[in-house]
Scaffold this motif. Structure first.
Motif, mmCIF file in Angstrom:
data_model
loop_
_atom_site.group_PDB
_atom_site.id
_atom_site.type_symbol
_atom_site.label_atom_id
_atom_site.label_comp_id
_atom_site.label_asym_id
_atom_site.label_seq_id
_atom_site.Cartn_x
_atom_site.Cartn_y
_atom_site.Cartn_z
ATOM 1 N N LYS A 201 -20.665 -13.851 48.029
ATOM 2 C CA LYS A 201 -19.682 -14.848 48.468
ATOM 3 C C LYS A 201 -20.143 -16.245 48.047
ATOM 4 O O LYS A 201 -19.624 -16.826 47.102
ATOM 5 N N THR A 210 -15.115 -23.354 44.256
ATOM 6 C CA THR A 210 -14.794 -24.734 44.654
ATOM 7 C C THR A 210 -15.121 -25.705 43.531
ATOM 8 O O THR A 210 -14.419 -26.703 43.353
ATOM 9 N N TYR A 236 -25.372 -31.571 48.077
ATOM 10 C CA TYR A 236 -25.748 -30.727 46.935
ATOM 11 C C TYR A 236 -26.061 -29.320 47.446
ATOM 12 O O TYR A 236 -27.084 -28.717 47.162
ATOM 13 N N ASN A 260 -30.964 -33.861 52.405
ATOM 14 C CA ASN A 260 -32.057 -32.884 52.404
ATOM 15 C C ASN A 260 -32.937 -33.167 51.182
ATOM 16 O O ASN A 260 -32.484 -33.091 50.038
ATOM 17 N N GLY A 292 -19.799 -30.628 54.818
ATOM 18 C CA GLY A 292 -19.570 -29.991 56.119
ATOM 19 C C GLY A 292 -19.937 -30.928 57.258
ATOM 20 O O GLY A 292 -19.988 -30.521 58.414
ATOM 21 N N VAL A 296 -19.289 -39.123 56.307
ATOM 22 C CA VAL A 296 -20.242 -39.217 55.204
ATOM 23 C C VAL A 296 -19.922 -40.470 54.371
ATOM 24 O O VAL A 296 -20.801 -41.177 53.894
ATOM 25 N N GLY A 315 -14.976 -30.392 51.544
ATOM 26 C CA GLY A 315 -15.566 -29.737 52.717
ATOM 27 C C GLY A 315 -14.466 -29.189 53.617
ATOM 28 O O GLY A 315 -13.283 -29.509 53.429
#
Ligand code: NAI
Length: 439
Positions: A201, A210, A236, A260, A292, A296, A315
């Motif tokens: 998936k 996407t 990312y 991150n 998500g 942002v 998102g």
């Protein structure tokens, strides 16, 4: 009795043509369907689904119907329904409650119809259906969604409804995060299979699906030339890296914004310029969020943007671009063409928001190509079967689909593409298991 609500039932023949095209490009699900038609594993099973009502979803729910299931389907986003497909599904005897441009009230009323049908299995994309069932069970009537769903469900006992549910599946990253939060709190009422977490998936749907369809949506909405533009991708993860890769392929200078450090480093070594949003906001021509997360892109970023900057979100929810901030710093807004709203800021600059900040690939294009949804929805079909076969023996936790099933889907996909892969020899298998042979 009529048990559907769609925009225009006379669009069904157009919808059938689209479903036909999707079917022809979903060979793995076709194999599953062939088997389901014979074995009828979902006889007497009601499935409640909250999914994007697209031609690919139509292939999935038709597959489940041919396996004996009764299907209730609501939209998982107010802007993602393909009305002709919804009409075709109603014609096929699916209880579908979905049309493009639903209000918040209509959206949750549709979910209410799915809950009221007392499904034995649930299928979610974003966890709105599951969140409503849980809100109802825990009597969270202060929540607007729960209040609306409760009105539709009426006198039916939510205790009985929950008791009847064997388990559910979840399609997307954001939904999985919400369900894992419920499991952590100890409030999850039934087991969930996180379909999103299958390799067959997220490595394909999130990244390649996407990646392509988000740019497809942006191009359909704006007809802009991507070559030479500075495209800022926020996040990312699997979605963000797909978008960054495709934007680069179209000739954009891609800037990645991440929180991150490991993923930021990956982006850097993949050849992208990595920076924070405040720096990116000064140089970007097109901004695409795929985190998500909420807010942002917010006030301080809008104010630094170039005149004419374009904003799109890929998102799950429309919270990534802070719309309240955007309204507050604007003197006016108008829809200048389908899916494009022009905001005039107090500083005189104009900013263009696509699809009201909702997922651009589904709202302005057709969502992921069927070749990709073939794998995602085979995972869905097999996850439902797995839940049924486990016969209430699973704990109230979020599970992945077992790896052998995931690998099987990859094998079937490769076979459908006529791709041969190498096999380990006996000697190689033994070598990989042993530790004795060194330099
Ligand atoms: P992911 O968890 O792999 O990636 C999200 C990335 O965003 C992470 O690396 C995270 O560190 C980063 N991030 C979080 N907050 C940030 C911030 N403030 N600024 C910059 N980066 C930030 O998730 P994935 O699978 O890439 O999904 C992202 C979103 O896309 C989710 O909402 C998911 O449900 C949705 N999705 C949408 C699809 C569509 O059809 N439009 C298809 C698949 C997923």
């Amino acid at each position: 009795m009529k048990s559907y609500a769609v925009k225009n039932i006379s669009l069904s023949s157009e919808g059938e043509k689209k479903i036909y095209w999707a079917e022809k490009h979903m060979p793995v699900l076709a194999l599953i369907r062939k088997n389901f038609k014979k074995t009828k594993p979902f006889e007497n099973v009601t499935i409640g689904a909250c999914l994007h009502v697209t031609k690919e979803t139509a292939v999935l729910v038709s597959t489940l119907k041919s396996a004996g299931a009764e299907i209730y389907l609501s939209a998982s986003n107010p802007l993602s329904t393909q009305d002709e497909v919804a009409a075709a599904l109603a014609g096929r005897g699916i209880h579908v409650f979905a049309w493009r441009g639903m209000s918040k009230e209509e959206y949750y009323r549709a979910i209410g119809h799915v809950v009221k049908a007392e499904p034995m299995l649930t299928m979610d994309d974003g966890a709105d259906l599951t969140a409503c069932i849980h809100g109802l069970y825990y009597k969270e009537y202060a929540r607007e969604d729960v209040k609306i769903v409760a009105q539709v469900v009426g006198k039916k006992s939510i205790g009985d409804i929950v008791e009847n549910i064997v388990g559910g599946t979840e399609e997307t990253t954001t939904g999985v995060l919400r369900l894992k939060a419920m499991a952590r709190e100890g409030t999850l009422l039934y087991p969930i299979i996180a379909v999103n977490d299958s390799y067959t998936k997220f490595l394909f749907d999130n990244r390649h699906g996407t990646g392509q369809s988000a740019l497809d949506g942006i191009i359909r909405a704006t007809n802009m030339l991507i070559a030479g533009k500075t495209v800022v991708v926020a996040g990312y993860g699997w979605v963000g890296r797909g978008i960054a890769l495709r934007a680069k392929g179209l000739g954009a200078n891609v800037v990645v914004v991440e929180v991150n450090p490991i993923r930021a480093l990956e982006a850097l070594y993949d050849g992208f310029y990595v920076t924070n949003m405040i720096t990116a906001s000064k140089i970007g021509d097109l901004f695409i969020t795929a985190t998500g997360n909420r807010s942002v892109i917010r006030k301080e970023h809008f104010l630094k943007m170039k005149n004419g900057a374009i904003l799109a979100n890929a998102g799950h929810f429309n919270v990534e671009i802070d719309l309240e901030d955007l309204e507050n710093i604007s003197t006016s807004k108008k829809e200048i063409k389908t899916n494009v709203t022009e905001y005039t800021l107090k500083n005189g600059k104009k900013i263009y928001l696509l699809c009201e900040g909702r997922l651009v690939n589904l709202a302005a294009a057709e969502g992921h190509p069927p070749e990709v949804m073939d794998m995602s929805f085979t995972n869905q079909a097999l996850a439902l079967l797995y839940l049924l076969k486990k016969n209430r023996k699973l704990k109230k936790k979020v599970y992945r689909l077992p790896l052998p099933i995931d690998r099987k889907i990859a094998e079937l996909k490769l076979k459908s593409l006529n791709v041969k892969i190498e096999k380990l020899t006996k000697d190689q298998r033994e070598y990989l298991k042993s530790w004795k042979l060194g330099t």
